[in-house]
Design a protein around this motif. Structure first.
Motif, short mmCIF file in Angstrom:
data_model
loop_
_atom_site.label_atom_id
_atom_site.label_comp_id
_atom_site.label_asym_id
_atom_site.label_seq_id
_atom_site.Cartn_x
_atom_site.Cartn_y
_atom_site.Cartn_z
N GLN A 134 -20.72 27.45 11.32
CA GLN A 134 -20.24 26.25 10.62
C GLN A 134 -20.35 26.50 9.13
O GLN A 134 -21.38 26.99 8.64
N LEU A 192 -19.73 24.31 5.57
CA LEU A 192 -19.46 23.00 4.99
C LEU A 192 -19.33 23.13 3.48
O LEU A 192 -20.09 23.88 2.85
N GLU A 248 -17.39 18.53 3.77
CA GLU A 248 -16.19 18.77 4.54
C GLU A 248 -16.31 20.08 5.32
O GLU A 248 -16.99 21.02 4.88
N LEU A 249 -15.71 20.14 6.48
CA LEU A 249 -15.77 21.33 7.33
C LEU A 249 -14.73 22.32 6.85
O LEU A 249 -13.54 22.06 6.83
N ARG A 269 -17.87 21.57 14.33
CA ARG A 269 -18.43 20.42 13.63
C ARG A 269 -19.71 19.90 14.29
O ARG A 269 -20.48 19.19 13.66
N ASP A 270 -19.95 20.23 15.57
CA ASP A 270 -21.08 19.64 16.31
C ASP A 270 -22.44 20.18 15.89
O ASP A 270 -23.47 19.66 16.33
N VAL A 295 -26.58 19.27 10.60
CA VAL A 295 -26.97 19.64 9.25
C VAL A 295 -28.50 19.65 9.18
O VAL A 295 -29.16 18.83 9.82
#
Length: 508
Positions: free
Chosen positions: A97, A99, A104-105, A110-111, A114
């Protein structure tokens, strides 16, 4: 009754329990620690590879000009070949991932969560690891905050790479198997070695037991302490001390029985001789009443002497059995001496002896801590001994003196006394002073000495008159027994009234 008895314990079993119990307790702890260490070891190589992947993905970030309000913008592009490489691991799944500065991705899934606020914002470029869940499956996550190196780029970005734990679990299991499986072999071997070592350590005790069991019943010689282990030496010393005391006790008993048998021979032989003479006279038809009467009187005296000897032997045996005595109690020595002296009044009247009793002043109590029966036996033997050795017309005085710290019991007589050289010997069983024609067993003063010793008392013999003596005057004897005084809790008790004509003082 047997259920209340304490179960006999095995020294071997108890030592074995104390050695094996910690071993069996430490083994599960060792397994748990091994599992934790294996997990940590398994993470190291795969964390290194996961971190390198995260750094490689961070290098793919680019800064493009002309973003919102003229600010640069971030872009992340990963070549398809690189994506295939990330997915080529057949054992685990790898997810990433990326960001941007506004959350924003830019790439990946996305799962993936953070990092939490409590973990804190790490310095830029510092690689960190955490455990997390992705799609309900545990994963290991490597993440870092990065800033592009192009000019004008000030907003950090977040790069995270997550990997499932298949390879790590297999490696940890292999480590655990390599460490734990040998323990399943080592543990039983350790138990057997402990058992064998204990059996070897207990072997000297078993040999000592066999040596003791092989002894004859009359063998009371000491056990060789050098043949016993050092830890058992104090026990062997205690057994040797017990054997020595038992040997002395048995020797004393054998000597006592031999002396008693020897002393009983004389009255029994007299009884038998007189009985045979009477029977011979009857067989001859000689039935002179006077001769028959003298023979019967001699038989009576011999039987009386034998009975007195037996009573003295029983008193001596009772005096020596300290373990069977009742607890001591407070005894009024004046009252006890009065009662014992009163019992000898008829005997004193028969022998024409002046028997008297002198109590202490009324305000001086004479209480001692003693066994009443034994103390009464002591007084009885002193008075009986004095009456036996005092000639007709003599005097015997029983006196109680109350001192501040002790109570004195004195028995005085006007008899021949005891020579200074014999005053220590008369306390030995069956010893009798030379030159006396009085029938006696030689046990009276021996019983007195034994009872006095049990009561922490002190005995002394003194002559009533100093030498040289006028003609016709006997030296006499004073026997003094000093006993510790019992301090009364209340006021002094009134001593019993003594009737001179009835008990304490007799003037024939």
């Amino acid at each position: 009754m047997a259920s209340h008895l304490r179960e006999q314990r095995s020294l071997f079993g108890e030592i074995l329990d104390w050695m094996l119990a910690p071993l069996l307790l430490l083994w599960p702890m060792s397994v748990a620690l091994t599992w934790l260490v294996a997990q940590d070891i398994a993470h190291h190589p795969y964390d290194r590879a996961l971190g390198e992947t995260a750094r490689a993905l961070a290098q793919q970030l680019q800064v493009l000009p002309g973003g919102r309000q003229g600010q640069p913008r971030l872009r992340f592009e990963l070549p398809p070949a690189a994506v295939e490489i990330l997915r080529s691991d057949a054992a685990d799944e790898l997810h990433f991932q990326v960001l941007g500065s506004h959350g924003e991705l830019l790439g990946g899934v996305r799962d993936l969560h953070v990092p939490l606020e409590e973990e804190g914002r790490a310095p830029l470029g510092e690689l960190r690891f955490r455990d997390d869940l992705l799609h309900g499956e545990p994963v290991r996550v490597a993440f870092l905050w990065v800033a592009p190196t192009e000019a004008g780029a000030t907003t950090p970005a977040l790069v995270q790479v997550a990997e499932t734990l298949g390879k790590r679990s297999r490696l940890a299991n292999e480590i655990i198997k390599g460490v734990i499986l040998p323990q399943f072999v080592i543990l039983p071997v350790a138990v057997l070695l402990v058992w064998f070592a204990l059996a070897r350590g207990i072997a000297p005790l078993n040999e000592l037991q066999r040596r003791i069991r092989r002894r004859e019943a009359d063998d009371l010689s000491p056990i060789d302490e050098r043949a016993a282990p050092e830890e058992v030496a104090p026990l062997v010393q205690a057994i040797n001390d017990l054997l020595a005391r038992l040997d002395r006790s048995l020797t004393t008993q054998k000597r006592f029985l031999a002396d008693a048998a020897h002393q009983l021979k004389t009255p029994l032989a007299g009884l038998r001789t007189q009985a045979e003479l009477v029977q011979r006279d009857i067989d001859r038809g000689e039935t002179d009443p006077d001769m028959l009467k003298r023979s019967l009187q001699q038989i009576a005296r011999s039987s009386q002497r034998a009975a007195h000897m037996v009573n003295q032997l029983l008193a001596m045996a009772r005096a020596e059995q300290r373990q069977q005595l009742l607890p001591r109690e407070a005894v009024d020595l004046v009252q006890l001496s009065t009662e014992v002296t009163r019992d000898f009044v008829p005997q004193a009247l028969e022998r024409r002896i002046d028997l008297g009793f002198e109590p202490p002043p009324v305000d001086r109590p004479a209480r001692v801590l003693a066994h009443p029966l034994l103390l009464g036996e002591l007084i009885r033997n002193l008075v009986d001994n004095a009456l036996r050795y005092t000639p007709a017309g003599g005097t015997v005085t029983v006196r109680v003196v109350a001192e501040p710290d002790e109570v004195l019991l004195q028995v005085e007589d006007s008899g021949p006394g005891i020579a200074p050289a014999e005053r220590e010997l008369v306390f030995q069983p069956f010893y009798r002073s030379l030159g006396t024609e009085v029938d006696g067993s030689g046990l009276g003063l021996a019983i007195v000495a034994e009872i006095a010793r049990q009561h922490e008392g002190h005995l002394s013999l003194d002559a009533l008159h100093a030498e040289p003596l006028p003609e016709g005057l006997s030296p006499g004897l004073r026997v003094t027994l000093a006993l510790p005084c019992l301090v009364p809790e209340a006021g002094p008790a009134e001593p019993p009234a003594i009737d001179p004509d009835d008990a304490s003082e007799v003037h024939p």
